[in-house]
Design a protein around this motif. Structure first.
Motif: not given
Length: 378
Positions: A176-203
């Motif tokens: 049912g529609e919540p009868r208490c306080g509620h909010a939508l807050i998306y999960n988040g990532l840190a800046n360091r996680e936006f560094e690209p990752v390259t698969p290895g040669p035997d990936a």
């Protein structure tokens, strides 16, 4: 930060594995950096060496301590003992905020927070479902009972924090529609996680990373790899990283399908390390709220194929070609399409700039902190 702005926060959840554990770790890093005192209460019987090492890294940050007690997944006789121990730990911590994650953590946080309030303590009671009890079927007697309990628990809840619009909608439909306080807050990532990752040669061609249990769809992944090999005319390869109750059965499944030579099974490791092992990350889950692994893979620049369920379309876009049904036939088609044109497939996925704007850990922690203070009337 002045003491008047510093909170005592206790996070309560059952298993220190998967997305909930990742979510709590991110929150704690941000909350400690903001000057808050934080503690954890979680299950003592879940997790392996990898999770133990992650908990070990956190201990020094937790001024309110890290307490582990036996918490059963299902309701049972052991809950009474666990509940009493948990209440004593919480009472000793003198929290301003009790934040429960998942069904069991949410029950403990709200129930014991209410007991503390009855004895004169001012504590805010927060609940983040993370899917949890919302996965049950409304058509079953068990599901109806659980959703009735969820409705009753709203009386003991100051805020419900949803991590996706999908989760918020499921709650409204089943509980049912919540009868208490509620909010939508998306999960988040840190800046360091936006560094690209390259698969290895035997990936390998594909990566599954997650809990080895039916809800996460590892059996679908193995079946799809078999079908995809037949469709493409070559033996597709994969790495499966994780542990769980179905791990041995999945190894047997691969052997029975004559795919054991094409699949490597590895124990849990950090996601960015696993991304180096394969070209495409596959999330074949049967149910999700807003899985971190999709965000992590995209931020690392890795192509993703994922089930069109839960909040995943909120990340990839409703019409994304990376979305498939959580079944082997649909997934195998997506896998063959992706592996035949990795560069073209990658261009159809959300870019890192879009992800940064919508899914940042700074925004997640800031908005949640505001909800904490609002619930406390500060």
């Amino acid at each position: 930060m002045p003491d008047s702005h510093s909170l005592r926060i206790v996070h309560c959840f059952r298993a220190p594995v998967g997305g909930i554990f990742r979510h709590v770790r991110d929150l704690i890093d941000a909350q400690v950096a903001a000057g808050h005192k934080v503690g954890i209460i979680c299950d003592a019987s879940s997790g392996g060496d990898f999770e133990e090492s992650m908990l070990g890294e956190m201990r020094g940050k937790l001024e309110l301590g890290l307490e582990r007690i036996a918490m059963q997944r299902q309701i049972g006789p052991g809950d009474a003992v666990a509940a009493i121990r948990t209440y004593k730990i919480i009472k000793k911590s003198r929290p301003d905020v009790l934040h429960g994650h998942g069904a069991k953590g949410g029950t403990y946080a709200r129930l014991f927070g209410s007991l503390l309030r009855a004895s004169g303590s001012r504590v805010a009671r927060f609940y983040s479902p993370h899917g949890g009890s919302l996965h049950f079927d409304l058509a079953t007697l068990q599901g109806r009972f659980i959703f009735c309990v969820e409705r009753l628990m709203e009386r003991m809840t100051d805020r419900i924090i949803f991590v996706s619009k999908f989760e918020q909608g499921v709650y409204a439909r089943k509980v049912g529609e919540p009868r208490c306080g509620h909010a939508l807050i998306y999960n988040g990532l840190a800046n360091r996680e936006f560094e690209p990752v390259t698969p290895g040669p035997d990936a390998a061609d594909f990566l599954f990373i997650g809990e080895m249990r039916a809800l996460k769809g590892p059996d679908i992944f193995i079946d799809a790899l078999t079908r995809g090999s037949a469709m493409s005319g070559r033996a597709l390869t994969a790495v499966m990283v994780g542990d769980g109750i179905d791990r041995n059965h999945l190894i047997e499944q691969a052997q029975a399908g004559q795919m054991s030579g094409n699949i490597r099974f590895l124990m849990p490791m950090k996601a960015r390390e696993a991304f180096r092992l394969a070209k495409v990350v596959v999330i074949p889950s049967r149910a999700e709220a807003l899985p971190y692994i999709v965000l992590e893979a995209l931020a690392a620049g890795r192509p993703v194929i994922a089930s069109q369920i839960g909040g995943i379309p909120e990340i990839l876009g409703e019409a994304s070609p990376a979305l498939v049904k959580p079944e082997a036939e649909s997934l195998s088609g997506g896998m063959v399409t992706a592996i035949n044109d990795l560069e073209g497939f990658q261009q159809l996925l959300p870019g890192t700039q879009v992800l940064r704007q919508k899914f940042s850990v700074e925004n997640m922690a800031m908005r949640l902190e505001a909800e904490y203070f609002a619930a406390l009337g500060r």
